[in-house]
Scaffold this active site. Structure first.
Site, PDB file in Angstrom:
ATOM      1  N   CYS A   1       0.823  -1.213   0.000  1.00  0.00           N
ATOM      2  CA  CYS A   1       0.000   0.000   0.000  1.00  0.00           C
ATOM      3  C   CYS A   1       0.856   1.261   0.000  1.00  0.00           C
ATOM      4  O   CYS A   1       0.790   2.073  -0.908  1.00  0.00           O
ATOM      5  CB  CYS A   1      -0.921  -0.007   1.218  1.00  0.00           C
ATOM      6  SG  CYS A   1      -2.181  -1.301   1.179  1.00  0.00           S
TER       7      CYS A   1
ATOM      8  N   GLU B   1       4.310   1.194   1.714  1.00  0.00           N
ATOM      9  CA  GLU B   1       5.620   0.905   2.279  1.00  0.00           C
ATOM     10  C   GLU B   1       6.723   1.244   1.287  1.00  0.00           C
ATOM     11  O   GLU B   1       6.667   0.848   0.125  1.00  0.00           O
ATOM     12  CB  GLU B   1       5.731  -0.572   2.655  1.00  0.00           C
ATOM     13  CG  GLU B   1       4.682  -1.067   3.615  1.00  0.00           C
ATOM     14  CD  GLU B   1       3.521  -1.755   2.924  1.00  0.00           C
ATOM     15  OE1 GLU B   1       3.202  -2.890   3.302  1.00  0.00           O
ATOM     16  OE2 GLU B   1       2.940  -1.172   1.987  1.00  0.00           O
TER      17      GLU B   1
END
Length: 827
Positions: free
Chosen positions: A457, A459
């Site tokens: 998402c 990172e």
């Protein structure tokens, strides 16, 4: 050869353009896209059958050798196919969009669901999977072999009662990691493209030759290095299977153009990924083969493709100059083929876990833009072609992530907006102004931090140098932690008390005591999450090994050890914190209503919470108490009263989690620490279902706030105020990534003035206010409601869920409602 037939170009939306250039889907791409959208997700047993045979045949081998031989058998025995018109080849399972089964990780839940407990996969409300009688029979027959041998069962044996209780009440959830695998990394795909697997094989053989087997540490390195050699040969042989198939199909093909394409595919597959790519086409095929085989070998997700625009630009540029590519449209068609291959990949989660990972998502990310190591804007022509491809394909995977910095051009932001306004929230924006300092703060070199790309998402990783799941570990339910803290440690829903407190809300004498109790419970549950995930990591090290991804990460071959043994250069891991805004809102309501204004007593509040605001016999009534609590200050309105409480709590959890070390600490990697993230995926919905009524006026079972966004409907002062509240959070501490959803009215960006406001909003939030991330849903709620009623008419309607997009129609109804309920702002 020219890939795009100008005569057959067609596109159904005349508004689709990037910077005024109309974006087309060729007939080839249109046909492939329609075929895939019509393909129902299914479950395939082929991988499970081959892996089971390998584990039976090679039982007792070192785990690295066993895993390498098991993957080799799968790649030899699984069926392969080439779809009509495909220019990139390689399949994960027996049919497009079919999910393989990974019995070595977990098999019991699959059998339970096939038995209808709680329901069969084809009966789910969201993320349905069909399974044929043959595949179901195969899975049932192999299941007994795995009894007591799976990753999940190894982990289960080590769980403490405290951990089981934290899971039972819904405060922490790491079960998905027990049933699945890590993922959340980008391997060194650039090296594969430029050097080929032959480079990795030679390095492993050279390292083997240098070992002195009389030295114990050298001796322990040998199996991993041997597995690398096996894997390089196995993947090469797999590619050669497609070379043979393409040649055979070409010999039977009557259409001259397709015949030539199939022969070229055969030539490419005989070369990559074994040897260095020579063309853009070969580089994309090499990227795809490696990403594909990782998905076949491992049950994780969020395996991403890194900075494709900067990494592959030399191939693109050279091909244009040589004539290998006649135009940019040819490159877009090849990229479209890659996007459609990524869309074919699938994974089945358990019935419970799919609620947190809804949308048939594998979280595959492509990063564009950003800056180079000298701080110069790295955007190039390929950056724009990726946006054109996304605009043409308009499916939920891969995710496209645009890196922002203060020197990025308005032209690039305009191009991103053109893509976003088509629906689906692609791309999302990530700010170099915060991500780079956040990574450097954790020990990453400035040069490596500057080269970050996005996985999962939000990172950020240095591709080819970071290990598994820099985030994407356990999910921590902050709403549940507040609830148990106010109830002396007891979960009102289940009666379970994993950790006793020093009183409940009615016994606290000051607000500071309340806040301290919430902090103490937060610290305790964070510690339990760390213990749980460290158990999983140790079991993964012992029983899974991950030789393939380890081989492709620096410096595992050089150190002679896999990722879980500390072979990687950087190591970070961490949980997702869910319900940030709810905690701030609860704290503000308790402080103001109970301790400052004394509008309500603590006993009145607790009774109202326990009765879900439904007791109409009290004075004030439950409904009146709810309204008083709802009227308290809310995060998202640039109100320092609540924002400062939210910031104080948020800083506390960020500083608490980094106290802990991963299982790789002291074994070589830089970092080896836990770090925070606010990516909620779709877990705010199922986690909210486990939390009773809360002091912010939220009713029992209602979804929690997603990401760092304000709670739905409570940000009433417009988008600027909402962004200013979020920007107060100390995101430089959130090296695992902070995420923000913003829903805009489509009319807001229909005019030139609206577009300028959008650019100003992006620059203000990510630049001036130092926000970390922002993504947009620009779709009218009425359209979403219509799609609920007639899903067949909206089968390719895409929305942004959290750090990922998803097709709206297949989503669980509760998640659909949560997306519809998000505050819609007007610029």
């Amino acid at each position: 050869m020219k890939y795009v037939d100008e005569v057959t170009k067609r596109y159904k939306d005349t508004n689709a353009s990037i910077l005024g250039k109309t974006v087309y889907r060729s007939k080839r791409i249109e046909d492939l896209r329609n075929l895939l959208l019509a393909s129902a997700p299914t479950i395939c047993s082929q991988r499970a059958v081959a892996v089971t045979k390998a584990y039976q045949e090679f039982e007792g081998e070192n785990i690295y050798i066993l895993r390498a031989k098991a993957l080799k058998k799968v790649l030899e025995e699984m069926s392969i196919f080439i779809l009509d018109g495909e220019l990139l080849v390689g399949n994960q399972a027996s049919t497009p969009r079919s999910a393989p089964v990974f019995p070595e990780f977990s098999i019991n839940w699959i059998i339970d669901e096939l038995d209808g407990k709680p329901m069969r996969p084809d009966q789910r409300q969201g993320d349905r999977f069909i399974i044929s009688e043959e595949h179901e029979k195969n899975i049932r027959e192999l299941a007994p072999f795995w009894k007591g041998k799976t990753h999940a069962e190894h982990c289960e044996k080590l769980l403490t009662d405290d951990i089981r209780n934290t899971g039972a009440i819904g405060a922490v959830d790491s079960y998905w990691l027990m049933n699945g695998a890590d993922g959340h990394l980008t391997v060194d795909l650039k090296r594969v493209a430029y050097e080929g697997l032959i480079s990795f094989k030679k390095q492993a053989l050279s390292k083997i030759d240098s070992l002195d087997l009389s030295v114990p540490d050298d001796m322990t390195q040998l199996p991993f290095l041997q597995s690398c050699v096996i894997l390089c040969d196995a993947i090469t042989a797999f590619a050669h299977r497609y070379a043979t198939l393409a040649k055979e199909m070409g010999e039977k093909e009557n259409d001259p153009q397709r015949k030539a394409e199939l022969y070229k595919i055969s030539e490419i597959c005989n070369r990559v990924p074994e040897y260095p790519a020579r063309t853009f086409h070969e580089a994309l095929q090499a990227y795809w083969f490696i990403n594909l085989v990782i998905q076949i070998e491992n049950n994780g997700h969020s395996y991403s493709l890194g900075r494709m625009d900067t990494n592959l630009y030399p191939f693109y540029k050279n091909d244009l100059e040589s004539g290998e590519l006649e135009s940019a449209d040819d490159a877009v068609e090849l990229l479209s083929c890659l996007f459609l291959k990524l869309f074919q990949l699938n994974k089945i989660f358990t019935f419970d876990n799919q609620k947190s990972f809804s949308g048939y998502q594998l979280f595959q990310n492509i990063t564009i833009g950003g800056q180079d190591k000298n701080g110069h804007d790295a955007t190039n022509e390929l950056s724009y072609l990726v946006l054109e491809t996304q605009a043409a394909i308009r499916l939920h995977t891969p995710s496209v992530s645009a890196r922002y910095h203060d020197r990025v051009s308005n032209k690039f932001i305009h191009a991103c907006l053109d893509c976003i306004r088509l629906g689906g929230g692609q791309p999302a924006f990530y700010s170099d102004e915060i991500y780079i300092p956040a990574l450097v703060n954790r020990g990453m070199s400035v040069e490596d931090a500057t080269e970050y790309s996005v996985v999962g998402c939000v990172e950020a990783v240095c591709e080819g140098k970071c290990g598994h799941r820099p985030n994407g570990s356990g999910l921590i339910n902050l709403g549940k932690i507040v609830e148990v803290a106010l109830n002396n440690g007891v979960d009102p829903r289940t009666g379970i008390c994993p950790h006793a407190g020093n009183g409940d809300l009615t016994t606290f004498k000051t607000f500071d005591e309340v806040f301290e109790a919430i902090k103490q419970f937060s610290a305790w549950y964070i510690r339990e999450q760390v213990i749980w995930d460290n158990i999983i990591d140790k079991c993964t090290e012992q029983y899974i090994g991950d030789p393939l991804v380890s081989m492709l990460i620096e410096d595992c071959i050089g150190r002679g050890r896999g990722l879980k043994e500390g072979g990687m250069y950087y190591d970070y891991a961490g949980p997702e914190f869910i319900g940030t805004a709810n905690v701030g809102n609860c704290l503000a309501a308790i402080k103001k209503v109970v301790f400052e204004d004394k509008t309500l007593t603590a006993a009145q509040v607790m009774h109202a919470l326990h009765t879900n605001f439904k007791d109409m016999e009290t004075s004030p009534t439950g409904a009146e108490i709810q309204q008083i609590l709802v009227s308290a200050p809310k995060f998202g309105n640039d109100d320092d009263y609540v924002d400062e409480l939210t910031v104080e709590y948020f800083r506390f959890i960020c500083e608490e989690i980094v106290k802990y070390k991963t299982t790789r600490y002291g074994r070589g990697p830089i970092g080896a620490m836990w770090q925070p993230s606010t990516s909620t995926i779709s877990a705010n919905v199922p986690f909210g279902a486990m939390v009773g009524a809360t002091p912010d006026g939220r009713v029992a079972g209602e979804p929690l706030a997603d990401t760092t966004a304000p709670m739905h409907g409570t940000d009433t002062h417009g988008p600027t105020a909402s962004l200013k509240s979020v920007s107060k959070l100390p995101t430089v501490l959130v090296s695992g990534g902070a995420l923000l959803n913003l829903k805009l009215s489509p009319a807001s960006v229909d005019t030139q003035a609206g577009r300028q406001k959008f650019i100003s909003l992006v620059r203000t939030f990510l630049g001036d206010l130092k926000g970390m991330h922002i993504q947009f849903n620009i779709v009218n709620a009425d359209i979403l409601k219509e799609a609920q009623k007639e899903p067949q008419k909206y089968k390719d309607l895409m929305v942004r869920v959290a750090g990922y997009s998803a097709l709206f129609a297949p989503l669980d109804r509760d998640l659909q409602n949560d997306i519809i309920a998000r505050t819609e702002h007007v610029l």
